[in-house]
Design a protein around this motif. Structure first.
Motif, PDB file in Angstrom:
ATOM      1  N   ASP A 129       0.830  -1.195   0.000  1.00 30.28           N
ATOM      2  CA  ASP A 129       0.000   0.000   0.000  1.00 30.28           C
ATOM      3  C   ASP A 129       0.871   1.254   0.000  1.00 30.28           C
ATOM      4  O   ASP A 129       1.896   1.322   0.681  1.00 30.28           O
ATOM      5  N   TYR A 130       0.461   2.252  -0.780  1.00 28.28           N
ATOM      6  CA  TYR A 130       1.208   3.512  -0.911  1.00 28.28           C
ATOM      7  C   TYR A 130       1.403   4.183   0.447  1.00 28.28           C
ATOM      8  O   TYR A 130       2.486   4.674   0.770  1.00 28.28           O
ATOM      9  N   THR A 131       0.363   4.200   1.266  1.00 27.93           N
ATOM     10  CA  THR A 131       0.451   4.858   2.569  1.00 27.93           C
ATOM     11  C   THR A 131       1.471   4.169   3.468  1.00 27.93           C
ATOM     12  O   THR A 131       2.255   4.833   4.171  1.00 27.93           O
ATOM     13  N   THR A 132       1.512   2.845   3.430  1.00 32.73           N
ATOM     14  CA  THR A 132       2.456   2.091   4.257  1.00 32.73           C
ATOM     15  C   THR A 132       3.892   2.419   3.870  1.00 32.73           C
ATOM     16  O   THR A 132       4.750   2.651   4.732  1.00 32.73           O
TER      17      THR A 132
ATOM     18  N   GLY B  73       4.894   5.122   2.373  1.00 34.36           N
ATOM     19  CA  GLY B  73       5.150   6.505   2.728  1.00 34.36           C
ATOM     20  C   GLY B  73       5.548   6.659   4.184  1.00 34.36           C
ATOM     21  O   GLY B  73       6.456   7.437   4.517  1.00 34.36           O
ATOM     22  N   ILE B  74       4.898   5.913   5.055  1.00 38.54           N
ATOM     23  CA  ILE B  74       5.226   5.972   6.479  1.00 38.54           C
ATOM     24  C   ILE B  74       6.623   5.412   6.736  1.00 38.54           C
ATOM     25  O   ILE B  74       7.400   5.966   7.533  1.00 38.54           O
TER      26      ILE B  74
ATOM     27  N   ASN C  89       0.362  12.176  -4.726  1.00 43.97           N
ATOM     28  CA  ASN C  89      -0.610  11.896  -3.671  1.00 43.97           C
ATOM     29  C   ASN C  89      -1.807  11.126  -4.236  1.00 43.97           C
ATOM     30  O   ASN C  89      -2.944  11.622  -4.255  1.00 43.97           O
TER      31      ASN C  89
ATOM     32  N   GLN D  93      -6.533   6.856  -2.357  1.00 39.76           N
ATOM     33  CA  GLN D  93      -6.419   5.577  -1.643  1.00 39.76           C
ATOM     34  C   GLN D  93      -7.679   4.731  -1.863  1.00 39.76           C
ATOM     35  O   GLN D  93      -8.776   5.284  -2.024  1.00 39.76           O
ATOM     36  N   PRO D  94      -7.538   3.396  -1.868  1.00 39.90           N
ATOM     37  CA  PRO D  94      -6.272   2.652  -1.731  1.00 39.90           C
ATOM     38  C   PRO D  94      -5.486   2.664  -3.041  1.00 39.90           C
ATOM     39  O   PRO D  94      -6.068   2.741  -4.121  1.00 39.90           O
TER      40      PRO D  94
ATOM     41  N   SER E 216      -1.861   0.771  -4.705  1.00 43.58           N
ATOM     42  CA  SER E 216      -0.784  -0.203  -4.521  1.00 43.58           C
ATOM     43  C   SER E 216       0.339   0.042  -5.512  1.00 43.58           C
ATOM     44  O   SER E 216       0.104   0.499  -6.646  1.00 43.58           O
TER      45      SER E 216
END
Length: 331
Positions: free
Chosen positions: A285-288, A290-291, A312, A315-316, A318
């Motif tokens: 996942d992109y957010t994961t 990024g973190i 940006n 979401q979601p 991948s």
């Protein structure tokens, strides 16, 4: 044979010819004094030492001829050798000054490798050079411009080449065959179309001499983008798009423009980069991701997928194979 030697000798640079004459004179008079007065000059080196001191008019007096033939040889050395020695130092000084002026006026050849060539002197190239030199004190830059009379920068990192950037001899003087990258800026003294034509011709000249060197080209008119690509541009900067965006935004709100410009200024202190997505990040996942990067002080701005740039993403989202991560980190 003597005539051939003389013709070759005359073609030598003045400073080299003078040095040869001085060397022969000093060595010759040193041997002569050793032969004429072996008691006063027991070795050839003693004779050479005396010849150097005499020709330079220092006159320590530690070694002096005592016979009439020896003193007569000393007179000849003072009348001839001193003049040649003085001429040598004058020629050396003149050559040094000429060489320095050639470097300052952009007439000397750049002899380094792995350097960056920046074509055109303007506020953009000035800012690029200052930033590059501040970020990397070891970087070498060849600045090519035909309008300048001398090197506009005192930095030892910048070597100025005066001449038209679309001429092979000028590009060769700038070391195009060993350059790591070329940046071609638009000539603001020309109309937009003429400036783009000049940039594209310069690009063709660069690629004609070195096909593999990466080239970044500034283009002012959108119609010439395809021509720049056909000429071999690896990266194209459309300056007017950024300018138009800022001016349009300033119509609606000044605060947004100020914030955008502040962001650009801060970007100069950081490094924007593309990174191929690692195999372990595929399908993540992109957010994961990024973190994970944020923990290391790196901000994930978006994804480059083929020709598309997605900032940006919704979401979601991948990560897929062959994606590139757009990252920004502190310099």
């Amino acid at each position: 044979m003597p005539h051939t030697f003389l013709s070759h000798f005359i073609r030598l640079p003045l400073i080299l010819r003078t040095f040869i004459i001085v060397f022969i004179s000093i060595f010759g008079f040193g041997m002569i004094m050793h032969q004429l007065e072996p008691a006063a000059f027991p070795t050839i080196f003693d004779g050479i030492w005396w010849a150097v001191i005499t020709a330079s008019t220092v006159g320590y007096g530690d070694l002096v001829p005592e016979t009439i033939p020896g003193r007569f040889a000393g007179i000849i050395l003072i009348l001839t050798g001193a003049g040649f020695l003085s001429s040598f130092f004058v020629s050396l000084a003149a050559t040094t000054v000429t060489k320095q002026n050639d470097i300052l006026e952009g007439k000397s050849v750049f002899k380094g490798s792995g350097h960056m060539i920046i074509i055109g002197w303007n506020e953009r190239s000035k800012g690029i050079i200052h930033t590059l030199c501040r970020q990397n004190t070891l970087i070498s830059i060849a600045l090519v411009d035909e309008s300048l009379e001398k090197n506009p920068l005192s930095s030892k990192n910048v070597h100025f080449i005066k001449g038209r950037s679309n001429q092979d001899e000028v590009l060769i003087k700038a070391g195009i065959m060993k350059a790591s990258k070329v940046i071609i800026t638009a000539d603001q003294d020309k109309g937009e179309l003429q400036a783009d034509m000049h940039s594209i011709i310069t690009l063709l000249a660069v690629k004609g001499l070195n096909t593999f060197v990466p080239c970044i080209v500034e283009i002012l008119t959108h119609d010439q983008i395809e021509n720049a690509k056909r000429a071999g541009a690896d990266e194209i900067i459309e300056t007017n798009i950024v300018t138009s965006f800022i001016m349009l935004q300033s119509i609606s709100t000044q605060d947004m423009v100020t914030s955008f410009l502040d962001l650009l200024y801060q970007m100069s202190e950081r490094k924007l980069m593309y990174q191929d997505a690692p195999l372990e990040d595929i399908d993540k996942d992109y957010t994961t991701i990024g973190i994970e990067h944020l923990k290391n002080g790196v901000v994930l701005l978006g994804i480059k997928r083929g020709e598309a740039t997605i900032l940006n993403p919704p979401q979601p989202f991948s990560i897929e194979k062959n994606d590139q991560l757009i990252l920004i980190r502190s310099s």
